[in-house]
Design an enzyme around this catalytic site. Sequence first.
Site: not given
Ligand code: F6R
Length: 595
Positions: A2, A27, A75, A99-100, A471, A475, A478, A494, A590
């Site tokens: 948001c 975002r 969002w 927001n929140g 990671e 990726k 996502e 295991h 984001k």
């Molecule tokens: C993955 C991604 C999220 C952020 C997570 C933390 O691609 O972007 O997993 O890494 O939401 O966000 P920040 O780093 O902004 O605290």
Amino acid sequence: MCGIVGYIGNNEKKEILINGLKELEYRGYDSAGIAILSEGELKTFKAVGKICNLENKCMDFTSRGFGLGIGHTRWATHGKPTEANAHPQIAEFSNVVHNGIIENYQEIKKDLQQKGHQFLSQTDTEVIVRLFEEYLKNTDDVWVAFEHMVASLRGAYAILLISIKAPDKIFYAKNGSPLIVGKGKDGVYFASSDTPLVGCVDRVVYLEDGACGYMDKDRFDTLTHIKPLAHNKIYAQKEGFRYFMEKEIYEQHKVLLETMMGRVSQEGIFLESLPSDFFDGIDMITICACGTSYHAGMSGKYLLERLARLKTNVAIASEFRYADCVMGKSELFIAISQSGETADTLEALKLAKKKGLKTLAICNVDNSSIVRESDGAILTRAGIEKGVASTKAFATQVMVLWILSVYLSHHRGYADTKTIKSQVASMLKATKATEVNATLHERLKRLSKRYLHGHGFFFIGRDIFYPLALEGALKLKEISYLHAEGYASGEMKHGPIALADSLLFTVALLPKHLLYEKIKSNVEELGARDATICAICSEDFESADDMVYINPADDYMEEFFSMMVVLQLLALEIAIKMGNDVDMPRNLAKSVTVE
Ligand code: F6R
């Protein structure tokens, strides 16, 4: 996630609010809206989907003369992304954006319903505006009603509220979610992050938790902690790439050099942003973060323990907050965050601070809540990251942790000049290894076609390649929405190996310079159960079905950064083949500013 904007002044409010919302678009959001109060009239426009849908809705509307407005990108958290649930949320003569999360909204709603209020949305936000109007029944003072309303809320919030009853004011409250107010020559602006304000205001106040007040065209100068805001808008452009994510993968070598600039040299490691005694008395580290930043933190643990011999815990911020963890006074708490606004990481940081720990932020956004809350900060200097799936932020976070590990290794008497020189040389080679080579990208484009089906992916690695495997899996899931898991390869037998068959794709990270023989046996065990193996290595691996070759390297960190690029490009190409919007994947935001 948001986003909020607000404006008080004489300019065209619709345009200002919509331009502000566009700055927050990256975002992630699923609906948007604005409300404008001018010449005694309050108009609200909302639309599901992209901001252009909102623009179409208010195409014929203009607002002349003095007035004010609020805007929001939502969002969805409470209730589906519908027009009714979009903000501004509406009552009889007032509108609110928020927001929140209001934690006690059910209680408030029940109480208001008993008093005859009819709710039009499923959101927690609607209780704010209705409760405000309920308080207004008992007083003529709009500010008093707002203050009472805010005092009844529990949870995290950034709120802007406007009402026909106070046509020259925007009421605001902030607790846990970021909110900034700024002044420029055209009026007073609000936003939930810097970006919509750049170019519009020259002075800002980053409101503190607990801030609650109202703003009119003249009150800004009564605020304390006014700071200048740079005027130059730094626009992120795709520069010929298909997606921001692709561009951000390609610019990693450049931003990694930025990360090292002034900090890394043959003479040693310098952390100019921290006082020289910052680490004195520290004998343990706890790293806290979410998502990709958490994976960077896990990678950092291997470096800090191996190079600086410092015991390091890594915790997922949302877990850390409620685990009643034991914390020692000689422990350093490191919060890692790209945005600097992630609610869980921010709250974990506040908790550590309350327990008396020294705190350090590794963050990409200067002036963000996490940076402001920490005792010290090392900025990652990745530049604006627009792709929702984080790439260059991860690369720079790992680099900062590596720099910090070498710095602490020296500080604690483990690294001599020769070791520092060799680590610096290795950092430079690792950075070079992130330059995308056209042949490699082409190979991954072709290979991606073979990985669009199946029942899932395993990404496996050992040691620091284990968080890299996590990671890689994150990726892929996502942006492709395919099921992918990362595992420490020694863990396969295991349990997870039970899933192995030819429709299980295994992406194996095989660094030549770290536990090569060990991981090789783990991969062979999977191959023997018919799993399809895609090996990433600098040399042939006979049990692989597919090979992605990285350049031969001198050490494992160079291999780490080479493989990171391969995993990012593989995820990108698979997602593109699946027809997905890589930069704005479904359900993701984001900057996650709610718990
Ligand atoms: C993955 C991604 C999220 C952020 C997570 C933390 O691609 O972007 O997993 O890494 O939401 O966000 P920040 O780093 O902004 O605290």
